[in-house]
Design a protein around this motif. Structure first.
Motif, PDB file in Angstrom:
ATOM      1  N   VAL A   1       3.258   1.433   1.173  1.00 22.18           N
ATOM      2  CA  VAL A   1       2.432   0.751   0.176  1.00 22.18           C
ATOM      3  C   VAL A   1       2.742  -0.741   0.251  1.00 22.18           C
ATOM      4  O   VAL A   1       3.912  -1.131   0.347  1.00 22.18           O
ATOM      5  CB  VAL A   1       2.752   1.264  -1.247  1.00 22.18           C
ATOM      6  CG1 VAL A   1       1.929   0.510  -2.287  1.00 22.18           C
ATOM      7  CG2 VAL A   1       2.525   2.754  -1.337  1.00 22.18           C
TER       8      VAL A   1
ATOM      9  N   GLU B   1      -4.210  -3.227   5.691  1.00 19.54           N
ATOM     10  CA  GLU B   1      -5.298  -2.429   5.122  1.00 19.54           C
ATOM     11  C   GLU B   1      -6.107  -1.750   6.227  1.00 19.54           C
ATOM     12  O   GLU B   1      -6.475  -0.571   6.112  1.00 19.54           O
ATOM     13  CB  GLU B   1      -6.200  -3.314   4.264  1.00 19.54           C
ATOM     14  CG  GLU B   1      -7.206  -2.537   3.443  1.00 19.54           C
ATOM     15  CD  GLU B   1      -7.811  -3.356   2.325  1.00 19.54           C
ATOM     16  OE1 GLU B   1      -8.556  -2.770   1.525  1.00 19.54           O
ATOM     17  OE2 GLU B   1      -7.553  -4.573   2.253  1.00 19.54           O
TER      18      GLU B   1
ATOM     19  N   ARG C   1      -2.011   1.530   1.902  1.00 18.77           N
ATOM     20  CA  ARG C   1      -2.537   1.266   0.557  1.00 18.77           C
ATOM     21  C   ARG C   1      -2.085  -0.127   0.134  1.00 18.77           C
ATOM     22  O   ARG C   1      -0.880  -0.388   0.062  1.00 18.77           O
ATOM     23  CB  ARG C   1      -2.040   2.327  -0.435  1.00 18.77           C
ATOM     24  CG  ARG C   1      -2.564   2.102  -1.856  1.00 18.77           C
ATOM     25  CD  ARG C   1      -2.280   3.293  -2.757  1.00 18.77           C
ATOM     26  NE  ARG C   1      -0.878   3.443  -3.098  1.00 18.77           N
ATOM     27  CZ  ARG C   1      -0.290   2.840  -4.152  1.00 18.77           C
ATOM     28  NH1 ARG C   1      -0.997   2.025  -4.932  1.00 18.77           N
ATOM     29  NH2 ARG C   1       0.984   3.046  -4.401  1.00 18.77           N
TER      30      ARG C   1
ATOM     31  N   VAL D   1      -2.375  -3.201  -2.736  1.00 16.43           N
ATOM     32  CA  VAL D   1      -2.755  -3.607  -4.087  1.00 16.43           C
ATOM     33  C   VAL D   1      -2.601  -5.119  -4.175  1.00 16.43           C
ATOM     34  O   VAL D   1      -1.528  -5.659  -3.891  1.00 16.43           O
ATOM     35  CB  VAL D   1      -1.866  -2.933  -5.155  1.00 16.43           C
ATOM     36  CG1 VAL D   1      -2.333  -3.346  -6.559  1.00 16.43           C
ATOM     37  CG2 VAL D   1      -1.899  -1.421  -5.004  1.00 16.43           C
TER      38      VAL D   1
ATOM     39  N   HIS E   1       2.373   0.338 -10.187  1.00 17.22           N
ATOM     40  CA  HIS E   1       1.503   0.370  -9.009  1.00 17.22           C
ATOM     41  C   HIS E   1       2.209   0.902  -7.767  1.00 17.22           C
ATOM     42  O   HIS E   1       1.548   1.386  -6.843  1.00 17.22           O
ATOM     43  CB  HIS E   1       0.930  -1.018  -8.739  1.00 17.22           C
ATOM     44  CG  HIS E   1      -0.353  -1.276  -9.469  1.00 17.22           C
ATOM     45  ND1 HIS E   1      -1.384  -0.369  -9.497  1.00 17.22           N
ATOM     46  CD2 HIS E   1      -0.779  -2.355 -10.197  1.00 17.22           C
ATOM     47  CE1 HIS E   1      -2.395  -0.866 -10.208  1.00 17.22           C
ATOM     48  NE2 HIS E   1      -2.051  -2.046 -10.650  1.00 17.22           N
TER      49      HIS E   1
ATOM     50  N   ASP F   1      -2.064   5.525  -7.336  1.00 14.88           N
ATOM     51  CA  ASP F   1      -2.818   5.724  -6.102  1.00 14.88           C
ATOM     52  C   ASP F   1      -3.880   4.642  -5.913  1.00 14.88           C
ATOM     53  O   ASP F   1      -4.747   4.762  -5.058  1.00 14.88           O
ATOM     54  CB  ASP F   1      -3.477   7.112  -6.092  1.00 14.88           C
ATOM     55  CG  ASP F   1      -4.461   7.300  -7.252  1.00 14.88           C
ATOM     56  OD1 ASP F   1      -4.619   6.363  -8.073  1.00 14.88           O
ATOM     57  OD2 ASP F   1      -5.072   8.376  -7.352  1.00 14.88           O
ATOM     58  N   HIS F   2      -3.786   3.567  -6.700  1.00 19.32           N
ATOM     59  CA  HIS F   2      -4.799   2.517  -6.645  1.00 19.32           C
ATOM     60  C   HIS F   2      -4.655   1.675  -5.386  1.00 19.32           C
ATOM     61  O   HIS F   2      -3.543   1.375  -4.941  1.00 19.32           O
ATOM     62  CB  HIS F   2      -4.678   1.606  -7.873  1.00 19.32           C
ATOM     63  CG  HIS F   2      -5.599   0.432  -7.832  1.00 19.32           C
ATOM     64  ND1 HIS F   2      -6.965   0.556  -7.988  1.00 19.32           N
ATOM     65  CD2 HIS F   2      -5.359  -0.900  -7.633  1.00 19.32           C
ATOM     66  CE1 HIS F   2      -7.524  -0.642  -7.886  1.00 19.32           C
ATOM     67  NE2 HIS F   2      -6.578  -1.534  -7.676  1.00 19.32           N
ATOM     68  N   HIS F   3      -5.778   1.294  -4.823  1.00 18.37           N
ATOM     69  CA  HIS F   3      -5.772   0.285  -3.767  1.00 18.37           C
ATOM     70  C   HIS F   3      -6.881  -0.710  -4.078  1.00 18.37           C
ATOM     71  O   HIS F   3      -7.918  -0.375  -4.649  1.00 18.37           O
ATOM     72  CB  HIS F   3      -5.974   0.914  -2.381  1.00 18.37           C
ATOM     73  CG  HIS F   3      -7.271   1.663  -2.236  1.00 18.37           C
ATOM     74  ND1 HIS F   3      -8.440   1.064  -1.846  1.00 18.37           N
ATOM     75  CD2 HIS F   3      -7.568   2.966  -2.458  1.00 18.37           C
ATOM     76  CE1 HIS F   3      -9.413   1.958  -1.817  1.00 18.37           C
ATOM     77  NE2 HIS F   3      -8.916   3.125  -2.176  1.00 18.37           N
TER      78      HIS F   3
END
Length: 296
Positions: free
Chosen positions: A105, A149, A154, A156, A208, A212-214
């Motif tokens: 991440v 990316e 992932r 953020v 974060h 699971d946010h991207h």
């Protein structure tokens, strides 16, 4: 979790590193000198050099590196330093993640400056970028993470607001004047400030790491405040009475182009954090002001 952090000696990086270690996580700080012990690793972002074994062993990379915008006057030469330091650090880490560990991440530093000065407009993560110097810096900064990316990591983008902390950051610059009753507003006082306490920045970044946010996330408190109301909250917490407003032209004369950061109006909405169920320790400016003043 094993977390690699660049900019670990800065305001946010120091607090985040300490919090993660207290939570039982392993933290490796990237340093531009000879590493001292297993909790540090040397790198040279200007030369594009970082230990790929360190990146390969990480569950997450947090990139907070970049020359301070408020540390020096933003001359044309220092503007280039500010931009290049962010591009170099992000490109180096994004390429290393793409090559060595696309499952990691990447929490990528950015800022509210991405949106420019937008007056009364409510700004979500879907809002377009602005057209100011700082907006251009943030766009370039975020774009530099493309290799990670593209490789499937992932990512953020941490569009962080004004960070209020007992030591360092926005509040530290204002408090000496606030305590003496010498300040009521920067400029007209009507500009919106999207702010967040240092404690909640650390909690949001940790949140974060495990979400699971991207994509972009506005790292701000739920309610932006007018400049004059932010200073009034600090004044009340410090037991003083707001004083005089500092005219725009004085700020631009004394501070230079960096005054743009202080005078910009940004009313950001933390849509992603709200949707994912994040809760704030300091949701109101009065809560944060009392914490800042009482913790000094």
């Amino acid at each position: 979790m094993r977390v690699v952090i660049s900019g670990a000696s800065g305001l946010i990086g120091t607090a985040l590193s300490a919090s993660l270690r207290e939570g039982g996580h392993s933290v490796v700080a990237l340093v531009r000198r000879q590493a001292s012990g297993e909790h540090e690793s040397s790198w040279s972002p200007a030369a594009g050099l970082v230990d790929h074994d360190v990146i390969a062993s990480a569950d997450a990379v947090v990139n907070l590196a970049g020359a301070s915008i408020g540390a020096r006057r933003l001359t044309s030469s220092y503007q280039q330093v500010v931009r290049q330091s962010r591009v170099d650090s992000t490109t180096t880490l994004a390429k290393a993640i793409a090559d060595a560990n696309p499952d990691a991440v990447l929490l990528q530093g950015s800022a509210m400056g991405y949106y420019g000065s937008r007056g009364e407009e409510a700004l979500s993560e879907r809002s377009a970028a602005g057209d100011t110097f700082l907006a251009d810096i943030c766009k370039t900064w975020e774009a530099s993470a493309a290799p990670a990316e593209d490789a499937g990591a992932r990512v953020v983008y941490l569009r962080t607001g004004l960070v209020l902390a007992p030591e360092g950051g926005f509040a530290e610059r204002l408090l000496p004047l606030v305590r003496r009753g010498l300040l009521s507003a920067l400029g007209s006082g009507s500009a919106w400030h999207s702010w967040i306490s240092l404690k909640d920045v650390v909690r949001a970044l940790t949140f974060h790491l495990e979400s699971d946010h991207h994509g972009p996330s506005n790292i701000v408190a739920p309610l932006a405040v007018r400049d004059r109301d932010l200073i009034a909250a600090l004044s009340h917490a410090a037991g003083s009475t707001p004083g005089l407003a500092v005219p725009d032209w004085v700020l631009r004369t004394v501070v230079g182009p960096a005054a743009e950061d202080l005078l910009s109006s940004q009313q950001a909405i933390p849509g992603v954090l709200t949707r994912l169920g994040f809760t704030w320790t300091h949701p109101q400016i009065e809560d944060a002001a009392r914490w800042v003043v009482s913790s000094r």
